[in-house]
Write a protein that holds these residues in place. Structure first.
Motif, PDB file in Angstrom:
ATOM      1  N   SER A  23      -3.189  36.236 -35.278  1.00  0.00           N
ATOM      2  CA  SER A  23      -3.899  35.716 -34.098  1.00  0.00           C
ATOM      3  C   SER A  23      -5.074  36.612 -33.746  1.00  0.00           C
ATOM      4  O   SER A  23      -6.159  36.124 -33.412  1.00  0.00           O
ATOM      5  CB  SER A  23      -2.952  35.601 -32.904  1.00  0.00           C
ATOM      6  OG  SER A  23      -1.932  34.673 -33.173  1.00  0.00           O
ATOM      7  N   ARG A  80      -7.801  35.938 -36.285  1.00  0.00           N
ATOM      8  CA  ARG A  80      -8.457  34.658 -35.990  1.00  0.00           C
ATOM      9  C   ARG A  80      -9.421  34.817 -34.823  1.00  0.00           C
ATOM     10  O   ARG A  80     -10.542  34.310 -34.845  1.00  0.00           O
ATOM     11  CB  ARG A  80      -7.394  33.600 -35.678  1.00  0.00           C
ATOM     12  CG  ARG A  80      -7.930  32.287 -35.211  1.00  0.00           C
ATOM     13  CD  ARG A  80      -8.426  31.467 -36.362  1.00  0.00           C
ATOM     14  NE  ARG A  80      -8.746  30.130 -35.887  1.00  0.00           N
ATOM     15  CZ  ARG A  80      -9.746  29.424 -36.325  1.00  0.00           C
ATOM     16  NH1 ARG A  80     -10.511  29.882 -37.279  1.00  0.00           N
ATOM     17  NH2 ARG A  80      -9.977  28.233 -35.857  1.00  0.00           N
ATOM     18  N   TRP A  81      -8.975  35.503 -33.776  1.00  0.00           N
ATOM     19  CA  TRP A  81      -9.812  35.723 -32.608  1.00  0.00           C
ATOM     20  C   TRP A  81     -11.100  36.458 -32.985  1.00  0.00           C
ATOM     21  O   TRP A  81     -12.198  36.054 -32.624  1.00  0.00           O
ATOM     22  CB  TRP A  81      -9.048  36.510 -31.541  1.00  0.00           C
ATOM     23  CG  TRP A  81      -9.875  36.801 -30.346  1.00  0.00           C
ATOM     24  CD1 TRP A  81     -10.533  37.961 -30.053  1.00  0.00           C
ATOM     25  CD2 TRP A  81     -10.188  35.902 -29.287  1.00  0.00           C
ATOM     26  NE1 TRP A  81     -11.224  37.842 -28.890  1.00  0.00           N
ATOM     27  CE2 TRP A  81     -11.025  36.577 -28.398  1.00  0.00           C
ATOM     28  CE3 TRP A  81      -9.838  34.582 -29.012  1.00  0.00           C
ATOM     29  CZ2 TRP A  81     -11.514  35.983 -27.237  1.00  0.00           C
ATOM     30  CZ3 TRP A  81     -10.321  33.994 -27.860  1.00  0.00           C
ATOM     31  CH2 TRP A  81     -11.157  34.690 -26.991  1.00  0.00           C
ATOM     32  N   GLU A 106     -12.531  36.841 -35.927  1.00  0.00           N
ATOM     33  CA  GLU A 106     -13.363  36.123 -36.890  1.00  0.00           C
ATOM     34  C   GLU A 106     -14.085  34.934 -36.267  1.00  0.00           C
ATOM     35  O   GLU A 106     -15.143  34.538 -36.742  1.00  0.00           O
ATOM     36  CB  GLU A 106     -12.508  35.618 -38.052  1.00  0.00           C
ATOM     37  CG  GLU A 106     -11.987  36.713 -38.937  1.00  0.00           C
ATOM     38  CD  GLU A 106     -10.945  36.236 -39.937  1.00  0.00           C
ATOM     39  OE1 GLU A 106     -10.496  35.071 -39.846  1.00  0.00           O
ATOM     40  OE2 GLU A 106     -10.570  37.028 -40.799  1.00  0.00           O
ATOM     41  N   THR A 107     -13.510  34.364 -35.192  1.00  0.00           N
ATOM     42  CA  THR A 107     -14.003  33.078 -34.703  1.00  0.00           C
ATOM     43  C   THR A 107     -14.476  33.069 -33.250  1.00  0.00           C
ATOM     44  O   THR A 107     -15.460  32.412 -32.938  1.00  0.00           O
ATOM     45  CB  THR A 107     -12.888  32.011 -34.850  1.00  0.00           C
ATOM     46  OG1 THR A 107     -12.399  32.047 -36.182  1.00  0.00           O
ATOM     47  CG2 THR A 107     -13.402  30.625 -34.542  1.00  0.00           C
ATOM     48  N   GLU A 136      -4.112  25.874 -30.906  1.00  0.00           N
ATOM     49  CA  GLU A 136      -3.990  26.473 -32.250  1.00  0.00           C
ATOM     50  C   GLU A 136      -2.658  27.166 -32.390  1.00  0.00           C
ATOM     51  O   GLU A 136      -2.250  27.930 -31.531  1.00  0.00           O
ATOM     52  CB  GLU A 136      -5.104  27.501 -32.483  1.00  0.00           C
ATOM     53  CG  GLU A 136      -6.454  26.881 -32.679  1.00  0.00           C
ATOM     54  CD  GLU A 136      -7.463  27.866 -33.229  1.00  0.00           C
ATOM     55  OE1 GLU A 136      -7.060  28.852 -33.894  1.00  0.00           O
ATOM     56  OE2 GLU A 136      -8.656  27.655 -32.979  1.00  0.00           O
ATOM     57  N   ILE A 182      -1.089  29.677 -34.850  1.00  0.00           N
ATOM     58  CA  ILE A 182      -1.387  30.588 -35.959  1.00  0.00           C
ATOM     59  C   ILE A 182      -0.092  31.057 -36.577  1.00  0.00           C
ATOM     60  O   ILE A 182       0.836  31.397 -35.949  1.00  0.00           O
ATOM     61  CB  ILE A 182      -2.221  31.797 -35.473  1.00  0.00           C
ATOM     62  CG1 ILE A 182      -3.431  31.371 -34.680  1.00  0.00           C
ATOM     63  CG2 ILE A 182      -2.573  32.711 -36.624  1.00  0.00           C
ATOM     64  CD1 ILE A 182      -4.512  30.662 -35.440  1.00  0.00           C
TER      65      ILE A 182
END
Length: 80
Positions: A15, A18-19, A21-22, A78, A80
Motif C-alpha cells: 500500500s 502504491r501510494w 508511485e501513484t 482499492e 492492495i
C-alpha cells in the motif's frame, strides 16, 4: 535503489509503494503542526497521520502501511 531492492520494499509494504508511485508522498519525523511522526500527503494535503511516537522505525512503517491501505480501500475502493 536497485529494482530488486525496490521489489522487496513493494512486497513488504504494497500500500505504501502504491501510494508513493501513484498518489503522493510520505513524511517521517516529528511535526509539531500535526503532532505525528509519520504522515501521508497528496496534492490537497494530509490524508493520513500516524501516532506522535513509535518504539521503532519498523513500527512506524507497519502503521503507515495499515493506515494508507485503509485509506486506499475506504476512499478509492482499492484493495492492495
Amino acid at each position: 535503489m536497485t529494482k530488486s531492492k525496490a521489489n522487496i520494499v513493494a512486497n513488504t509494504y504494497p500500500s505504501l509503494a502504491r501510494w508513493l508511485e501513484t498518489y503522493g508522498t510520505v513524511e517521517f519525523g516529528y511535526c509539531s503542526q500535526s503532532r505525528s511522526f509519520v504522515r501521508a500527503l497528496d496534492e490537497g494535503g494530509m490524508v493520513w497521520k500516524g501516532r506522535p511516537s513509535y518504539n521503532s522505525f519498523d513500527e512506524a512503517l507497519v502503521d503507515c502501511e495499515a493506515g494508507i491501505g485503509r485509506w486506499l480501500r475506504e476512499e478509492l475502493g482499492e484493495n492492495i
